[in-house]
Design a protein around this motif. Structure first.
Motif, PDB file in Angstrom:
ATOM      1  N   PRO A 172       0.879  -1.251   0.113  1.00  0.00           N
ATOM      2  CA  PRO A 172      -0.095   0.048   0.085  1.00  0.00           C
ATOM      3  C   PRO A 172       0.861   1.474  -0.173  1.00  0.00           C
ATOM      4  N   VAL A 173       0.359   2.232  -0.799  1.00  0.00           N
ATOM      5  CA  VAL A 173       1.106   3.754  -0.781  1.00  0.00           C
ATOM      6  C   VAL A 173      -0.037   4.640  -0.441  1.00  0.00           C
ATOM      7  N   ASP A 174       0.275   5.428   0.442  1.00  0.00           N
ATOM      8  CA  ASP A 174      -0.744   6.461   0.899  1.00  0.00           C
ATOM      9  C   ASP A 174      -0.468   7.554   0.116  1.00  0.00           C
ATOM     10  N   LEU A 175      -1.312   8.381  -0.330  1.00  0.00           N
ATOM     11  CA  LEU A 175      -1.233   9.369  -1.502  1.00  0.00           C
ATOM     12  C   LEU A 175      -1.916  10.719  -0.944  1.00  0.00           C
ATOM     13  N   GLY A 176      -2.196  10.717   0.471  1.00  0.00           N
ATOM     14  CA  GLY A 176      -2.854  11.818   0.974  1.00  0.00           C
ATOM     15  C   GLY A 176      -4.283  11.883   0.969  1.00  0.00           C
ATOM     16  N   SER A 177      -4.925  12.868   0.906  1.00  0.00           N
ATOM     17  CA  SER A 177      -6.238  13.191   1.143  1.00  0.00           C
ATOM     18  C   SER A 177      -7.272  12.558  -0.041  1.00  0.00           C
ATOM     19  N   LEU A 178      -8.646  12.811   0.202  1.00  0.00           N
ATOM     20  CA  LEU A 178      -9.590  12.355  -0.947  1.00  0.00           C
ATOM     21  C   LEU A 178      -9.257  13.372  -2.035  1.00  0.00           C
ATOM     22  N   ARG A 179      -9.159  14.608  -1.581  1.00  0.00           N
ATOM     23  CA  ARG A 179      -9.188  15.524  -2.758  1.00  0.00           C
ATOM     24  C   ARG A 179      -7.784  15.540  -3.513  1.00  0.00           C
ATOM     25  N   GLU A 180      -6.633  15.258  -2.907  1.00  0.00           N
ATOM     26  CA  GLU A 180      -5.442  15.625  -3.658  1.00  0.00           C
ATOM     27  C   GLU A 180      -4.981  14.040  -4.116  1.00  0.00           C
ATOM     28  N   GLY A 181      -4.965  12.957  -3.305  1.00  0.00           N
ATOM     29  CA  GLY A 181      -4.680  11.683  -3.584  1.00  0.00           C
ATOM     30  C   GLY A 181      -5.993  11.141  -4.619  1.00  0.00           C
ATOM     31  N   GLY A 182      -7.079  11.512  -4.192  1.00  0.00           N
ATOM     32  CA  GLY A 182      -8.252  11.204  -5.011  1.00  0.00           C
ATOM     33  C   GLY A 182      -8.223  11.699  -6.517  1.00  0.00           C
ATOM     34  N   ARG A 183      -7.720  12.798  -6.690  1.00  0.00           N
ATOM     35  CA  ARG A 183      -7.403  13.449  -8.051  1.00  0.00           C
ATOM     36  C   ARG A 183      -6.642  12.500  -8.908  1.00  0.00           C
TER      37      ARG A 183
END
Length: 200
Positions: A172-183
């Motif tokens: 697993p790689v965490d990309l941050g928030s639903l806004r930034e990572g989700g994009r």
């Protein structure tokens, strides 16, 4: 952990298989009712059960894995999820391939929209960037483990999903928030349908 699935298609089944293999109990649900899932739960074994969407949503962790047009119907009428973790594995296909039309949500990401339909839930975006066959396959490969991107606004929820999917064998790689990572993860983003391995 008890894991519920809203949807019982390719992605939900793949996640359920990993879950029962790792010793977790799973409650699968779909729009056709528990009886339609008898063969599947029999195949998955004693840790798998069929239930209603309401029963699946009562699990400690819930996987949302339905077609995008079905998301509003599936989420309507569910009880308040009261802090439960919801893995959002959806992609905002307004029309499925081969048309592959992407729903226009304006500035909102797909998972932010899902979160707005599930008050009280702690939504973590995961599994949506991988084709179903890559989710179903053994995440361990000779060259490394299958990378699984995730994003969310709740650090504890992300940690739970990270640990769970790590137990499944993913990296697993965490990309941050639903806004930034989700994009980055959603349809049209640079990580959509990107299948990479992490060397151990």
């Amino acid at each position: 952990m008890k894991i519920g699935t809203l949807g019982a298609g390719t992605v939900a089944q793949a996640i359920a298989r990993h879950a029962v293999t790792s010793g977790h109990e799973v409650v699968l649900s779909n729009s056709r009712g528990p009886a339609s899932l008898a063969g599947l739960v029999g195949e998955l074994g004693p840790l798998a059960h069929a239930g209603t969407p309401e029963e699946a949503a009562a699990a400690e962790l819930v996987v949302l894995a339905v077609g995008w047009p079905q998301v509003p119907d599936v989420t309507t009428g569910l009880p308040n999820l009261g802090g439960r973790i919801v893995i959002d594995a959806t992609n905002q296909f307004a029309a499925p391939p081969p048309l592959a039309e992407i729903a226009d949500l304006g500035e909102q990401t797909g998972s932010e929209y899902v979160a707005s339909l599930l008050p009280g839930a702690r939504v973590v975006k995961a599994f949506n960037t991988l084709y179903g066959q890559y989710i179903a396959a053994d995440p361990h490969h000779p060259a490394g483990r299958q990378v699984l991107f995730l994003a969310g606004d709740d650090a504890d929820a992300k940690a739970t999903v990270r640990d769970l999917t790590g137990d499944f064998g993913f990296a697993p790689v965490d990309l941050g928030s639903l806004r930034e990572g989700g994009r980055l993860m959603q349809l049209g983003g640079p990580l959509s349908a990107l299948h990479v391995l992490k060397q151990d």
